[in-house]
Every structure is written in structure tokens, then in C-alpha cells.
Design a protein around this motif. Structure first.
Motif, short mmCIF file in Angstrom:
data_model
loop_
_atom_site.label_atom_id
_atom_site.label_comp_id
_atom_site.label_asym_id
_atom_site.label_seq_id
_atom_site.Cartn_x
_atom_site.Cartn_y
_atom_site.Cartn_z
N ALA A 6 32.32 50.45 53.75
CA ALA A 6 31.40 49.86 52.78
C ALA A 6 31.96 50.03 51.38
O ALA A 6 32.37 51.13 50.99
N ASP A 7 32.04 48.93 50.65
CA ASP A 7 32.52 48.96 49.26
C ASP A 7 31.37 48.45 48.38
O ASP A 7 31.07 47.26 48.38
N ILE A 8 30.73 49.40 47.71
CA ILE A 8 29.57 49.03 46.89
C ILE A 8 30.05 48.90 45.45
O ILE A 8 30.14 49.87 44.72
N THR A 13 28.58 43.88 46.92
CA THR A 13 28.56 44.88 47.98
C THR A 13 29.20 44.25 49.21
O THR A 13 28.86 43.12 49.57
N LYS A 14 30.14 44.98 49.81
CA LYS A 14 30.84 44.45 50.97
C LYS A 14 30.80 45.48 52.09
O LYS A 14 30.87 46.67 51.82
N ALA A 15 30.71 45.01 53.34
CA ALA A 15 30.77 45.94 54.46
C ALA A 15 31.43 45.24 55.63
O ALA A 15 31.36 44.01 55.76
N PRO A 155 39.54 57.06 46.75
CA PRO A 155 39.63 56.28 45.51
C PRO A 155 39.72 54.79 45.85
O PRO A 155 40.50 54.39 46.72
N GLN A 156 38.92 53.97 45.17
CA GLN A 156 38.77 52.56 45.55
C GLN A 156 40.07 51.79 45.83
O GLN A 156 40.19 51.15 46.86
N PRO A 157 41.06 51.82 44.92
CA PRO A 157 42.23 50.97 45.15
C PRO A 157 43.02 51.35 46.39
O PRO A 157 43.78 50.53 46.91
N ILE A 185 46.74 47.70 41.17
CA ILE A 185 45.84 47.32 40.09
C ILE A 185 44.64 46.64 40.73
O ILE A 185 44.77 45.55 41.29
N ASP A 186 43.48 47.30 40.69
CA ASP A 186 42.27 46.75 41.32
C ASP A 186 41.31 46.33 40.21
O ASP A 186 40.73 47.18 39.54
N ILE A 187 41.17 45.04 40.03
CA ILE A 187 40.29 44.55 38.97
C ILE A 187 38.99 44.06 39.60
O ILE A 187 38.98 43.08 40.35
N GLY A 188 37.92 44.79 39.32
CA GLY A 188 36.62 44.44 39.86
C GLY A 188 35.77 43.78 38.80
O GLY A 188 36.28 43.23 37.83
N PHE A 189 34.48 43.84 39.00
CA PHE A 189 33.57 43.21 38.04
C PHE A 189 33.47 44.04 36.76
O PHE A 189 33.59 43.53 35.67
N ASN A 322 39.50 43.07 50.01
CA ASN A 322 40.70 43.88 50.29
C ASN A 322 40.39 45.37 50.43
O ASN A 322 40.90 46.03 51.34
N ASN A 323 39.57 45.91 49.53
CA ASN A 323 39.27 47.34 49.62
C ASN A 323 38.50 47.68 50.88
O ASN A 323 38.85 48.61 51.60
N VAL A 324 37.45 46.92 51.17
CA VAL A 324 36.59 47.29 52.29
C VAL A 324 37.33 47.15 53.63
O VAL A 324 37.16 47.97 54.54
MG LIG Z 1 35.68 47.06 43.31
#
Ligand SMILES: [Mg+2]
Ligand SMILES: Nc1ncnc2c1ncn2[C@@H]1O[C@H](COP(=O)(O)OP(=O)(O)OP(=O)(O)O)[C@@H](O)[C@H]1O
Length: 337
Positions: A6-8, A13-15, A155-157, A185-189, A322-324
Motif C-alpha cells: 500500500a502506497d498512501i 492512494t495505491k494498493a 523509504p518510498q523510492p 528520484i521519486d516525484i510525487g504530488f 511504481n512504488n506500490v
Molecule cells: Mg509518492
């Protein structure tokens, strides 16, 4: 026992359970039990967006965005954790869980909050959570116990890194990511996370979070629109217009191409400066990966500004996932048979 990821994120939000996935906007709102139900139009969401948690009836995602009077959306890290993460996580996991069956979960946090919030996030999620799920369309209610037996927070990335490195049974598939020094390099919102995986080891020196999420560019675009139209468009309602190149406000169409190009270009150079400074001593990096939904949008602007070999972003995949996907593969690596 089932493995889930799960990537919140602040934006989405992704799962996933490795077979199916879902993605919805990270918005929580009060449910209003409309007399028409939720099925006025065809095109129901596949997965439930209406849940009852601790006696509170809530909508999540696009349903909350369009139907809830009281809506919650935040770009504050601590508020996000305490007020919204549990609800978003349970809504994300619910469709992939058999009631009462233990699940093992991999989730992530931004680099800068990793140490501070890791235990709190684990405590928040590792539990038996009774929920009522309201099925889309029929409105039928189902009682479910989401039993999160174990949680691992990374860690997210690193999610994106594991996604490239591991295969669908969680075993190393790409030697390159195991044996090389890779910058991510993880660019989110809201956040941009930078990290280095040196032969899969986390490099503290090369890792940092910044506020250079895609919302910086969205804010610039929203400000320009406010000046022209007098309407303050919420950031999470801008994506369609930006990707189409124009937006209609109160019947009038506004072109967004020029302003988007300028805003994305500016944000890309800010990120390139941050990254090139952070990794100045890591001139031995083998390759750089740009990931996250914002990363996909910024890659054409960012790639020429980075010092090093940048691996191309696959255009056929939704970069927000990609992360989830990597969280799930990592879970398979840890706990898979
Ligand atoms: Mg993110
Ligand atoms: N199909 C899509 N629909 C909506 N946004 C998309 C889509 N494809 C790419 N994007 C971009 O992805 C961004 C969100 O990326 P992502 O889901 O990685 O962020 P997040 O993980 O929620 O945020 P953060 O990492 O800051 O918590 C959007 O703001 C938009 O720019």
C-alpha cells in the motif's frame, strides 16, 4: 497469509496484491446517504469507495471529491498520518482481503519522515480492523475484518527500486540493480524524494526529501488561472486540464499549454539543482531512475538537466504505481513462499 503493498501518497492512494491493483485520490469525506444511492450513471468504480470505520461513514477518492460536503485533503505530513492514513489504507486494502485472514503489508514513508513516523505508521496499521464495506452499485453491505498481521515500512523510492530489481516472486531479476549504484528520484504530488541504492544498500548521505512535488507546478498554474478566471481551482482538480492542455471554467475555455510548460520547466530545474548538489560526491553513480506520477510528467524537462545516465521511464505504465508494485515484490521477497 497474503502479501499486500500500500502506497498512501498525498495525491493518490495505491494498493496491490500482485494480481490486481487499485488507485484513488487521497481524499476522505463524510458519506451522504443519497436517496438515489450511488448508481445514477453507468460506469461504477470497480472497488468500494464507501466504508464505515469505527461507526463513521466515509467516502474516499473521487466519490468524496464529488459527493461529500465535508472533505479532507491535506499537504501536512503529521495531519495526514493522524487523520487520513488509516482510512485511506483500509479502503485501499479492503477489496484484496478475505475477512479475518492474516495479511502482511509493505508500506512506505518519505525519506525525511521515515525515522520519525515509521513506528507510528506500523502501530496504526498492524491490528485487526473491523470495517463495513458498502459495495458500489448495489449498496449491499459487507462486514469485514482486515487483519494486518505484520507491517514493514520502507523509504518510498525504494519501492521503485525493488520494482525494477525483483520479479513477481520477489527474487532478483535484474543484476544491474543488485550490483550497481543507482540514484532514484521519486516525484510525487507533494514530495520529491531522492535516494541512492548502492548495491541495494541505502545511502544516508545521498538521501533527502524536498517539497518539490508536482503540486509546486500545479500551484503556479492555479495562480495563473485565478488571475484570468477569478476561480481558485483546487490543485487535485487540475490534472485533466493540464494533460489535455486546456480547462473549461464557467463555460469559458482557458489554454494551459504555455503556463504548464513554464511551470514544469521551472520545477524541473529546481529539482535538478537539488539533486546535482545532493549527489555531487556520488559521481560514481551508474544510473538514475525518475519515478512517481510527477516524475513521468517532468521527465522530459528533467532528464537533460541531470548529470548522469538517466534510464528512460516506460511510457506504457502508470508511473504512480511504481512504488506500490515494488512494495509488494519486496513483501514477496520477505514473506513469500
Ligand atoms: Mg509518492
Ligand atoms: N492518470 C493520471 N491521473 C492523475 N494523475 C496522474 C496520472 N498520471 C500521472 N499523474 C501525475 O501523477 C501525480 C501524482 O503522482 P504520485 O501518485 O506518484 O504522487 P503521490 O505518491 O500521491 O504523492 P507523494 O509522493 O507526494 O505523497 C499527479 O499529480 C499527476 O501529475
Amino acid at each position: 497469509m497474503k502479501v499486500l503493498g500500500a502506497d498512501i501518497g498525498f495525491g493518490y492512494t495505491k494498493a496491490t496484491d500482485g494480481k490486481q491493483h487499485q488507485i484513488f485520490k487521497s481524499i476522505v469525506g463524510e458519506a451522504n446517504e443519497s436517496q438515489f444511492g450511488e448508481s445514477l450513471l453507468p460506469g461504477q468504480p470497480l472497488f468500494p469507495r464507501h466504508l464505515i470505520i469505527n461507526g463513521q461513514s466515509v467516502f474516499v477518492g473521487e466519490l468524496a471529491e464529488t459527493q461529500s460536503r465535508g472533505r479532507g485533503f491535506t499537504l501536512d505530513q503529521t495531519q495526514f498520518l493522524t487523520q487520513y492514513k488509516k482510512t485511506l489504507a483500509l479502503a485501499a486494502l479492503a477489496p484484496f482481503v478475505d475477512s479475518g485472514d492474516p495479511i502482511r503489508l509493505v508500506a512506505g514513508l518519505p525519506i525525511s519522515y521515515f525515522r520519525k513516523h515509521k513506528d507510528a505508521l506500523t502501530t496504526l496499521l498492524q491490528n485487526r480492523h473491523p470495517v463495513t464495506v458498502v459495495k458500489p452499485g448495489s449498496g449491499e453491505r459487507e462486514e469485514k475484518v482486515i487483519y494486518v498481521e505484520r507491517v514493514r515500512v520502507i523509504p518510498q523510492p525504494f519501492g521503485s527500486m525493488f520494482n525494477l530489481m525483483l520479479n513477481d516472486v520477489g527474487k532478483p531479476a535484474s543484476q544491474r540493480f543488485v550490483s550497481e549504484k543507482i540514484g532514484i528520484i521519486d516525484i510525487g504530488f507533494r514530495t520529491a524524494d531522492y535516494t541512492i541504492s548502492d548495491k541495494t544498500r541505502y545511502s544516508e548521505r545521498g538521501s533527502q526529501s524536498s517539497d518539490s512535488g508536482i503540486s509546486v507546478a500545479y500551484t503556479a498554474i492555479a495562480n495563473a488561472l485565478l488571475e484570468k478566471s477569478g476561480i481558485n481551482v483546487e490543485l487535485y482538480r487540475l490534472y485533466d486540464g493540464i494533460s489535455k492542455g486546456s480547462i473549461k471554467i464557467k463555460g469559458k475555455r482557458y489554454d494551459l499549454n504555455a503556463i504548464s510548460q513554464a511551470a514544469f520547466g521551472q520545477l524541473a530545474s529546481r529539482i535538478a539543482q537539488e539533486v546535482n548538489r545532493l549527489w555531487a560526491d556520488d559521481w560514481d553513480i551508474d544510473a538514475i531512475v525518475i519515478t512517481g506520477g510527477g516524475g513521468a510528467a517532468l521527465a522530459p524537462f528533467l532528464t537533460p538537466l541531470l548529470e548522469g545516465e538517466v534510464l528512460p521511464v516506460p511510457a506504457d505504465q502508470d508511473a504512480r504505481l511504481n512504488n506500490v508494485m515494488g512494495y509488494w515484490k519486496y513483501g514477496m521477497n520477505l514473506w513469500g513462499a
